[in-house]
Design an enzyme around this catalytic site. Structure first.
Site, mmCIF file in Angstrom:
data_model
loop_
_atom_site.group_PDB
_atom_site.id
_atom_site.type_symbol
_atom_site.label_atom_id
_atom_site.label_comp_id
_atom_site.label_asym_id
_atom_site.label_seq_id
_atom_site.Cartn_x
_atom_site.Cartn_y
_atom_site.Cartn_z
ATOM 1 N N LYS A 48 -70.223 95.910 -101.398
ATOM 2 C CA LYS A 48 -70.951 96.975 -102.108
ATOM 3 C C LYS A 48 -69.975 97.975 -102.734
ATOM 4 C CE LYS A 48 -74.331 100.600 -101.112
ATOM 5 N NZ LYS A 48 -75.261 101.071 -100.097
ATOM 6 N N GLU B 263 -80.171 106.845 -101.904
ATOM 7 C CA GLU B 263 -80.337 106.725 -100.449
ATOM 8 C C GLU B 263 -80.728 108.044 -99.780
ATOM 9 O OE1 GLU B 263 -76.650 104.872 -99.366
ATOM 10 O OE2 GLU B 263 -77.242 103.004 -100.316
ATOM 11 N N ASP C 32 -82.916 98.608 -98.181
ATOM 12 C CA ASP C 32 -81.701 99.420 -98.057
ATOM 13 C C ASP C 32 -80.539 98.427 -98.078
ATOM 14 O OD1 ASP C 32 -79.519 100.860 -97.235
ATOM 15 O OD2 ASP C 32 -80.316 101.392 -95.262
ATOM 16 N N ASP D 190 -75.212 111.938 -95.457
ATOM 17 C CA ASP D 190 -75.349 110.482 -95.434
ATOM 18 C C ASP D 190 -73.970 109.832 -95.439
ATOM 19 O OD1 ASP D 190 -75.857 107.828 -95.885
ATOM 20 O OD2 ASP D 190 -77.000 108.108 -97.728
#
Ligand code: AMP
Length: 580
Positions: free
Chosen positions: A77, A154, A15, A177
């Protein structure tokens, strides 16, 4: 006597989070996360350079950044798939290289456990990552010396971890999420070991870090104070701690300008109201795409550290009229799902009964020109080929034709996004075809091309263009270098910024109308979207004609469509713009 088995490491699940990263494996029928030598499972996704020039990663880098904010980088990211460059330690670093360093650390942690270097990995990405961001992630893994077994979304990974541990339950769940820098909402159905994603949507630049920024700003405004630039890192860290305290208690205190100040959950709610206004349409869109109402949900699965915030939980309760009862650690669930996927890829017998289906979260299509009045054509329109939330893998094609009988060359520009005009979508590549298109005696179907899109389980797109007259094919895996703009694209961007002459299209009410039409277009799919497209086309053609009566009539038709949409959504329409 047989030779001892050389140590080996299974495919690892990673992850790669905005704020923290985790590594997990599937072993003896169970997924488990791995800790580093300090017993920590969460590695901050931070890279820095120490005073002596040593490269730091994880907690050490995070700590260094607090005292020396310019010595490294966090949250890279968010910049994956762009040409962002960071300067620290006297060098320049790309988001891909920073990600590669964190992936290298994940690899090292797995090696600590298995005594062997892992070779392959399943890596999770936000569902809303576009093609370039996925490619950038694959490249980062390559730099880290890891082969990518699968890129998995994810929320899908989270659902897989949940579905794996509760195979007998049949339910519809919404995965909420909220990570450090991304927000995804996914709707899935789980039944008899089948995990079926029905719709997935998100915002690629919205997450827990925005809550910290909003609280920083709110406190600075409230106390009429600002930290010195060198102290900003330490100040933000204090606010981050207060934000986390507010997930467990009604108020928190922190040092500001050498004095202790209090911040309550109510203050936090006020400071972050604008962020919640951005979460709301994403949830609504996902439900609408899945054709579901909130009452049909059986439960909500919370994923990402930021879903721990009580203001976020209150938001979910207000929006969906229920609370989440699923208990899986939101920090670890994605990595656990990546490990289950690694088990699926390795055909582990423990997961033999699990079937996973996912969707393509964006609409994919090409740029086309529209024929306007007076034999003119205008480029820049988006022609969808694969609608968002189509189950993957998928292959779809559409026929297009050249604009002029003598045309023998076409450039196919590939875009993803939900806007009607390509300039508002993400360009992901280009493919050109020459020859076999021009009208010639004896040629069957000149000028016609078949454009086929194939989208795989990793979210990677392949485009095939076939000239129907000759059968000549051109295939292309979209591989545009992130952030690289051609000279032509740069010139086009500059030209767009030039002050425009005042055309009816540019009068404020008409701009507002077109903006709203664009926003609603992004919300719709299928026939409703086509209908809106036609009505917007008519309005644009009227603007083009500069005939004020035609503009008024077309505006009325468009307004009536938009009003219908907003009434249906229960959202008050903005004041209708005055006619030109
Ligand atoms: P992720 O990308 O899932 O690692 O997201 C981490 C985000 O969650 C960061 O923005 C953290 O500030 C936030 N976060 C983690 N734990 C908490 C907590 N207990 N309360 C509030 N936010 C948290």
């Amino acid at each position: 006597m047989s030779a001892p088995n050389p140590a080996s490491c299974p495919t690892i699940g990673i992850d790669l989070g905005t704020t923290n990263s985790l590594v997990a494996v599937f072993e003896n029928g169970q997924p488990r996360t791995l800790a580093n030598e300090f017993g920590e499972e969460l590695t901050p996704s931070v890279v820095a350079v120490a005073e002596d020039g040593q490269l730091l990663v994880g907690r050490a880098a995070k700590d260094r950044l607090i005292v020396a904010p310019g010595s490294g980088q966090a949250c890279f990211k968010r910049d994956m798939g762009t040409s962002a460059e960071y300067r620290f330690g006297g060098k320049s670093w790309s988001p891909i290289v920073c990600s590669a360093i964190v992936l290298g650390e994940m690899k090292r942690i797995a090696e600590l456990h298995f005594g062997a270097v892992p070779q392959r990995a399943v890596i999770t990405v936000p569902a809303y990552f576009h093609d370039q961001q996925r490619q950038a992630t694959i490249e980062a893994a390559q730099i880290a010396g890891l082969g990518v077994e699968r890129i998995i979304n994810e929320p899908t990974a989270a659902a897989l971890a949940y579905g794996y541990s509760n195979p007998e339950r049949e339910m519809r769940i919404l995965v909420f999420d909220l990570g450090g820098g991304t927000f995804d909402v996914t709707l899935l159905e789980i039944f008899e070991g089948v995990v079926e994603v029905q719709a997935s949507t998100g915002e690629s630049r919205l997450g827990g870090e925005d809550y910290t920024d909003a609280l920083c700003l709110w406190l600075e405004n409230r106390h009429q104070w600002q930290p010195q630039p060198a102290a900003r890192g330490a100040w933000r860290q204090r606010v981050e701690v207060a934000k986390r305290q507010l997930s467990a208690s009604e108020s928190a205190s922190l040092y500001l300008n050498d004095g202790l100040v209090q911040v309550t959950r109510e203050d936090f709610r006020e400071a972050t109201a604008a962020i919640h206004a951005r979460l709301r349409p994403v949830v609504a869109r996902c439900l609408r795409d899945a054709g579901l109402q909130a009452v049909a949900l059986d439960d909500i699965l919370l994923v990402g550290g930021a879903s721990r915030m009580l203001v976020v939980r209150d938001f979910i309760q207000d929006e969906l009229k229920r609370i989440s009862s699923l208990k899986i650690d939101p920090d670890r669930v994605v990595a656990l799902g990546a490990a289950v996927q690694a088990g699926l890829c390795a055909s582990d017998s423990a997961v033999a009964d699990i079937v996973l289906t996912d969707v393509c979260p964006h609409t994919l299509g090409i740029e086309m020109s529209k024929e306007l009045a007076y034999g003119q054509s205008e480029p820049g329109y988006f022609a969808p080929i694969i609608d968002r939330n189509t189950t993957v893998p998928v292959s779809r094609s559409k026929l297009f034709h050249t604009l002029h009988p003598q045309q023998d060359h076409i450039e196919v520009r590939v875009f993803q996004g939900e806007a009607r005009l390509t300039r508002d979508n993400q360009k992901i590549g280009e493919i050109s075809i020459t020859g076999g298109l021009r009208h010639q005696p004896g040629l069957h179907r000149p000028g016609e091309v078949d454009i086929r899109f194939s989208y795989d389980m990793n979210g990677i797109l392949e485009v095939e263009v076939t000239a129907l007259a000759t059968g000549k094919k051109q295939s292309h895996v979209i591989e545009q270098r992130p952030g690289c703009l051609s000279q032509r694209e740069i010139q086009a961007a500059i030209a767009r910024l030039q002050p425009l002459k005042l055309h009816p299209r540019d009068l404020l009410p008409n701009r507002a109308r077109l903006e709203r039409a664009g926003r609603v277009y992004a919300e719709l799919v299928g026939p409703a979207r086509e209908h809106l497209n036609a009505v917007t086309d008519q309005f644009e053609a009227a603007l083009e004609s500069r005939d004020s009566l035609a503009i008024k009539q077309a505006a009325a038709v468009l307004d009536s469509f938009l009003r219908g949409f907003f009434e249906h959504e229960g959202e008050a329409p903005a004041e209708p713009p005055a006619s030109p």
